[in-house]
Design an enzyme around this catalytic site. Sequence first.
Site, PDB file in Angstrom:
ATOM      1  N   HIS A 106      -0.491 -11.202  -4.958  1.00 39.26           N
ATOM      2  CA  HIS A 106       1.098 -10.790  -4.797  1.00 39.26           C
ATOM      3  C   HIS A 106       1.660 -11.955  -5.236  1.00 39.26           C
ATOM      4  O   HIS A 106       2.773 -11.229  -5.807  1.00 39.26           O
ATOM      5  CB  HIS A 106       1.470 -10.268  -3.013  1.00 39.26           C
ATOM      6  N   HIS A 131      -9.276  -2.251  -5.034  1.00 43.19           N
ATOM      7  CA  HIS A 131      -8.031  -3.002  -4.200  1.00 43.19           C
ATOM      8  C   HIS A 131      -6.755  -3.475  -4.445  1.00 43.19           C
ATOM      9  O   HIS A 131      -5.952  -3.450  -4.690  1.00 43.19           O
ATOM     10  CB  HIS A 131      -8.740  -3.016  -3.577  1.00 43.19           C
ATOM     11  N   ASP A 160      -3.552  -2.902  -5.560  1.00 39.36           N
ATOM     12  CA  ASP A 160      -2.049  -3.655  -5.093  1.00 39.36           C
ATOM     13  C   ASP A 160      -1.032  -3.904  -6.762  1.00 39.36           C
ATOM     14  O   ASP A 160       0.129  -4.494  -6.419  1.00 39.36           O
ATOM     15  CB  ASP A 160      -2.239  -5.374  -4.952  1.00 39.36           C
ATOM     16  N   HIS A 181       0.230  -1.329   0.233  1.00 36.12           N
ATOM     17  CA  HIS A 181      -0.262   0.315  -0.321  1.00 36.12           C
ATOM     18  C   HIS A 181       0.792   1.385  -0.090  1.00 36.12           C
ATOM     19  O   HIS A 181       0.091   2.321  -0.887  1.00 36.12           O
ATOM     20  CB  HIS A 181      -1.335  -0.445   1.011  1.00 36.12           C
TER      21      HIS A 181
END
Length: 320
Positions: free
Chosen positions: A277, A250, A254, A92
Amino acid sequence: MPDTLTYNGFVDQPFQTTVREVAQLEGIGLHSGRFVRLSICPAPANSGIKFRRIDVDGQLQTVIAHASYAEQARLCTRIVNSEGITLETIEHLMAAFAGVGLDNATIEIDASEAPILDGSSQPVLEALNNVGIELLPARRKYMIVTKPVEAQLDCGAWARLEPAEQLQIDVKIEFDDRAIGHQSFIYTHHDGSFATELAAARTFCQLRDVELMQNAGRALGGSLNNAVVVDDGEILNEGGLRIEREFARHKALDCLGDLFLVGMPIKVKMTALRPGHALSTKLVHALLNDPTAYKVIEAGSEHSRSDSFAMPEYAAAAMA
């Protein structure tokens, strides 16, 4: 070089930047549950984004935010230096840095995990806006992707990079809980777009996964104050969502943060199904491992500086 720019005018301009003053943040680490303090400090041109773990010995402190130091991790973005010093959950922060056009900063932090804050990049964005960003007397370098690169995981998640004139992120997510369901979002990066389209979007999870994560020693600092939690079609947070398609936004946030691990702004179209991720890290590694897939261009130049990747000065120094 212009003397001043508006606070949201540092993305589409050719000069490197840093913060005008030290910006400070503090809060709970999502996975560790530990209270964390960090300071985002000014840094000179060509130094990039570095973290300094002030809770460890001075010779071991620096952890560079570059894909060369990134490990695949399922629930966060993790970087580790050559001495094994790690830093987690930087995504973030990295998204906010990319989002506002911040090229150089040293982040001093007293723990192995960045604070989760409210689960979005909004507090970081506000801290950066409060101290301001300034131009440095050096032109930016951009990474230009020249041919498609793909990565996939065994779970069926996949992602692709393709040449594009500007950064665009196209994500699709699929969850069986109907509170999330199937969502998509296309983000185009330019001055002001991060603040209006992504910054406020919070991380999220399903309630049934919380106990599993905590039994595994993860998400120990998680709460309704720093994540959207869904259960059997219901959003458990008072007030519900902040913004339409917050879940997909969101995921785009990311991806923006993870793409910034190439060490400079990048011009590419990223398409991803069920992004995460681990997938983003694998994709960025695939890109950097193929020197025919990108070029590095200095802003304002008509031709590339190199047909292959030029290791940023800060990363090269750390690897020496």
